[in-house]
Design a protein around this motif. Structure first.
Motif, short mmCIF file in Angstrom:
data_model
loop_
_atom_site.label_atom_id
_atom_site.label_comp_id
_atom_site.label_asym_id
_atom_site.label_seq_id
_atom_site.Cartn_x
_atom_site.Cartn_y
_atom_site.Cartn_z
N ASN A 377 0.58 -1.24 0.09
CA ASN A 377 0.04 -0.11 -0.10
C ASN A 377 0.74 1.20 -0.03
OD1 ASN A 377 -2.09 1.92 0.26
ND2 ASN A 377 -2.58 1.24 2.63
N LEU A 378 1.07 1.79 -1.17
CA LEU A 378 1.70 3.13 -1.14
C LEU A 378 0.91 4.44 -1.26
CD1 LEU A 378 4.43 2.06 -4.13
CD2 LEU A 378 4.35 1.64 -1.62
N ALA A 379 -0.51 4.23 -1.02
CA ALA A 379 -1.40 5.38 -0.94
C ALA A 379 -1.08 6.12 0.50
CB ALA A 379 -2.89 4.73 -1.12
N LYS A 380 -1.89 7.06 0.81
CA LYS A 380 -1.54 7.72 2.06
C LYS A 380 -2.51 7.12 3.36
CE LYS A 380 -0.65 12.14 -0.20
NZ LYS A 380 -1.09 13.50 -0.36
N ASN A 381 -3.79 6.24 2.96
CA ASN A 381 -4.40 5.67 3.74
C ASN A 381 -4.65 4.43 3.88
OD1 ASN A 381 -5.53 8.57 5.24
ND2 ASN A 381 -6.05 8.74 2.87
N ALA A 399 -0.84 2.39 5.16
CA ALA A 399 0.11 3.03 4.36
C ALA A 399 1.51 2.45 4.56
CB ALA A 399 -0.40 4.54 4.28
N PHE A 400 2.29 2.29 3.53
CA PHE A 400 3.49 1.83 3.72
C PHE A 400 3.87 0.89 5.02
CE2 PHE A 400 3.56 5.70 1.41
CZ PHE A 400 4.57 5.58 0.33
N LEU A 443 0.77 -6.72 -5.35
CA LEU A 443 -0.35 -5.91 -5.86
C LEU A 443 0.32 -4.46 -5.42
CD1 LEU A 443 -2.99 -5.27 -7.13
CD2 LEU A 443 -4.02 -5.70 -5.10
N ILE A 444 0.49 -3.66 -6.01
CA ILE A 444 0.70 -2.11 -5.75
C ILE A 444 -0.63 -1.16 -5.83
CG2 ILE A 444 2.21 -0.29 -6.24
CD1 ILE A 444 4.05 -1.98 -7.64
N VAL A 538 10.78 2.12 -3.19
CA VAL A 538 10.00 2.79 -3.66
C VAL A 538 10.52 4.26 -3.35
CG1 VAL A 538 7.71 3.72 -3.81
CG2 VAL A 538 8.10 1.37 -2.94
N ILE A 539 10.84 4.97 -4.73
CA ILE A 539 10.97 6.52 -4.67
C ILE A 539 9.94 7.15 -4.37
CG2 ILE A 539 12.24 8.28 -5.93
CD1 ILE A 539 13.70 6.11 -7.70
#
Length: 683
Positions: A377-381, A399-400, A443-444, A538-539
């Motif tokens: 999960n590279l989103a904010k929530n 997130a992360f 799954l990104i 992840v950049i």
């Protein structure tokens, strides 16, 4: 970087040569008797030996002792030569693996082919010294060959010089010359040192051999620490500096040659007196040939097959050859021990490169219609992920969040299209992806244009081989990036969460990378990439002149510490000490004085045959490394059982008693030598 396995594999290798010192000392004493005999003949009116052989020369003494000054040059020469040989060999397997990019089996095969050649060539050196040049000139000429081989080997390790074919050709030519040089001088140097003592100084000669073999072990031990440091910690031509790691041993061999020549005026040089090994081989061949020519039933049998050489060779020589063949027969099982022992420089070094080593994949073994999947999960929530007709992810993924273990995904065939639903802040988004069996996926989940999006990417299915670290990048920026790692790895990654392919890197800390974007160049710090691990990086942002990253360890790093190799090194070293010294002492006691050098040659050949066995297994029957270890263990147990039976039935004898029995048997069998095929020989 430095692999500890590189500095362990020859911990006690010098003990093989240490065990041979007794044989060589006796050979030196026998040659001393020959020197006195030659001097007496010269005084009686015979012509002195021709050539540069100062038979009666007395060297100045060391500090008023009975030790000749000349031995100081010989000891220093041996230290430098052993440093040269073992230092080069310490990194040889890794050179094949990382510089030539050969696989493990080919690297192992070439390493053991080289080692075997190093123990076949002493026969050539012994023949040259005893039958033609004498020890001094043999050492000089073959040392020059040795130096040339090292120089060619060092030049072949320069990356910018030619292509892969040029590097391989130069390296193989260099190794051949090194094998000829190191093996050729092996039977000469220590015996030449023994020649420097007068016959009344036997105790000093014995102490000299202790010092001599101390220099061997000191040179080998120091070099196996130094050359791996030169390889890994010094960078040249943008990569590990094999040219320097081979160049320093080459310089030490040049120094060895210079030191040896510097003492030329002090040496006692004995003339060549004929090669006993060559005479033994001729005697055996003649006996076999004569027996085959005289197969008629009318010809009486003889007590021993070697008696068929009596038409050409003296009864004394035949009797001594019989004694030697009894011991050489017991040598037949011995190569299997050396097959295991010399793997310290090949298979054990390769094992060390994978440690701290967990040899499991860290992945469940997949069968047909199975796959593995996880969520990044590279989103904010937080995001809840639901897969069609599956109940895999019970809780929302933060997130992360540090990735959880992979979940097993059961399919209804070789591949299946599945519906993925993302629930986020009361909204649901659906995506369809095709999943294949026996594959591993991530799954990104990320935010794009104010909404959630996703991408299914393929992960590694097993650990990277050879202890390397695997790394891939996901570009979370809105612009393409070009990444440079360690000044040589260039990776281009497109914008908006595109993923790169995996790159394989050696274990190290990578904090000097570069990230080039449309807005400028930034520092990229990846931290430690560990043995056998797989990473997703992840950049996330660029600020303050540096790139902000999030690093996930997808496959855990190896976790068996390299120190666990110490017991196996200590055990096999202890075994080698008992094996070598006991074996040589036994064979020394069971053979006549004139045949000590023959048994030494036989002993060295067991090492050569053992290395040849490893070469054959590595090439003819490649298998998993653990299976190969088990195979050699079983073979050695079998050989131990066979050798125990052979030893049980062996009757220990006194060579002098056997000589007396042979003389009596010769007298009683003279009447049987009739009706033989005519031989054109000197009786």
């Amino acid at each position: 970087m430095l692999f500890k396995g590189e500095i362990l594999f020859l911990w006690y290798r010098g003990t093989t040569e240490l065990g041979a010192s007794t044989v060589l000392e006796a050979a030196g004493m026998a040659e001393g008797d020959g020197m006195l005999q030659a001097a007496e003949e010269a005084q009686a009116g015979d012509d002195p030996p021709k050539g540069d052989f100062a038979v009666q020369k007395k060297s100045p003494k060391l500090c008023g002792s009975n030790y000749p000054l000349s031995i100081a040059f010989i000891v220093v020469n041996e230290f430098c030569e052993r440093f040269s040989y073992y230092g080069m060999r310490a990194v040889l397997t890794l050179y094949f693996l990382s510089f030539f990019h050969w696989d493990e089996n080919l690297s192992t095969a070439v390493y053991h082919a080289f080692s075997a050649l190093c123990y076949f060539t002493p026969v050539i050196g012994a023949i040259m010294a005893d039958s033609w040049l004498g020890k001094y000139k043999t050492i000089i000429y073959l040392s020059i060959v040795y130096v040339v081989g090292h120089l060619i080997k060092s030049v072949g390790a320069i990356p910018s010089l030619g292509n892969q074919t040029v590097h391989v050709i130069l390296s193989m030519v260099g190794l051949f010359l090194i094998a000829l040089g190191t093996g050729g001088i092996k039977p000469c140097v220590s015996a030449f040192g023994g020649d420097q003592f007068e016959e009344e100084h036997t105790s000093e000669r014995s102490k000299f051999f202790s010092i001599f073999y101390l220099s061997i072990n000191a040179g080998s031990l120091i070099s196996t620490f130094v050359t791996p440091v030169l390889r890994g910690d010094v960078k040249c031509f943008g990569e590990d500096c094999y040219a320097l790691a081979f160049g320093v041993p080459a310089a030490l061999m040049v120094l060895a040659l210079v030191v040896f020549i510097a003492g030329s005026g002090l040496y006692r040089k004995t003339p060549p007196q004929g090669n006993v090994l060559l005479e033994v081989c001729k005697c055996i061949c003649f006996a076999i040939k004569n027996r085959l020519k005289n197969r008629s039933r009318q010809i009486p049998k003889r007590d021993h097959w070697l008696d068929w050489a009596s038409e050409k060779y003296s009864k004394q020589l035949i009797g001594e050859v019989k004694m030697v063949t009894r011991v050489l027969f017991l040598f037949i099982p011995l190569p299997m021990f050396w097959a295991l022992f010399d793997q310290q420089g090949s298979r054990w070094t390769l094992q060390a490169t994978k440690m701290n080593a967990d040899f499991e994949t860290d992945m469940p073994r997949l069968v047909p219609e199975e796959s593995l999947i996880r969520v990044l999960n590279l989103a904010k929530n937080p995001v809840q992920v639901i897969i069609q007709d599956r109940d895999l992810f019970q809780q929302p993924v933060e997130a992360f969040q540090k990735p959880a273990e992979y979940s097993k995904l059961i399919l209804n065939g070789e591949q299946q299209s599945l519906r993925f639903t993302l629930q986020h802040q009361g909204l649901s988004l659906a995506f369809n992806y095709t999943v294949k069996e026996k594959s591993v996926y991530s799954l990104i989940v990320f935010e794009a244009e104010g909404s959630l999006s996703s991408r299914l990417i393929t992960d590694l299915e097993a650990k990277p081989e050879n202890g390397l670290a695997a790394v891939r990048f996901i570009n979370g920026l809105s612009q393409d990036v070009n990444l440079t790692i360690d000044s040589k790895w260039f990776i281009a990654v497109q914008k908006n969460y595109s993923a790169s392919e995996y790159s394989l890197l050696e274990r190290d800390r990578y904090n000097n990378g570069k990230c080039i974007t449309e807005t400028g160049e930034f520092t990229l710090e990846l931290g430690l990439l560990d043995f056998g691990a797989s990473y997703t990086i992840v950049i996330t942002n660029v600020s303050g002149g540096a790139v902000k990253i999030w690093k996930s360890e997808d496959i855990k790093a190896n976790n068996v510490h390299m120190a666990w190799q110490l017991p196996q090194y200590l055990l096999i070293s202890a075994g080698e000490v008992m094996f070598s010294i006991t074996g040589l002492a036994f064979s020394y006691s069971q053979s006549p004085a004139s045949m000590k050098s023959v048994l030494q040659a036989g002993w060295l050949l067991t090492v050569a045959v053992g290395n040849t066995l490893v070469l054959i297994v590595a090439q003819a029957a490649p298998m998993a490394q653990w299976a190969e270890f088990v195979l050699f263990t079983v073979l050695l147990f079998a050989v131990c059982a066979i050798f125990s039976i052979m030893g049980y039935f062996y009757v220990s004898v006194d060579p002098e008693d056997l000589e007396e029995k042979e003389e009596k048997r010769e007298t009683s069998s003279r009447g049987n030598m009739i009706s033989l095929v005519t031989q054109k020989t000197k009786l």
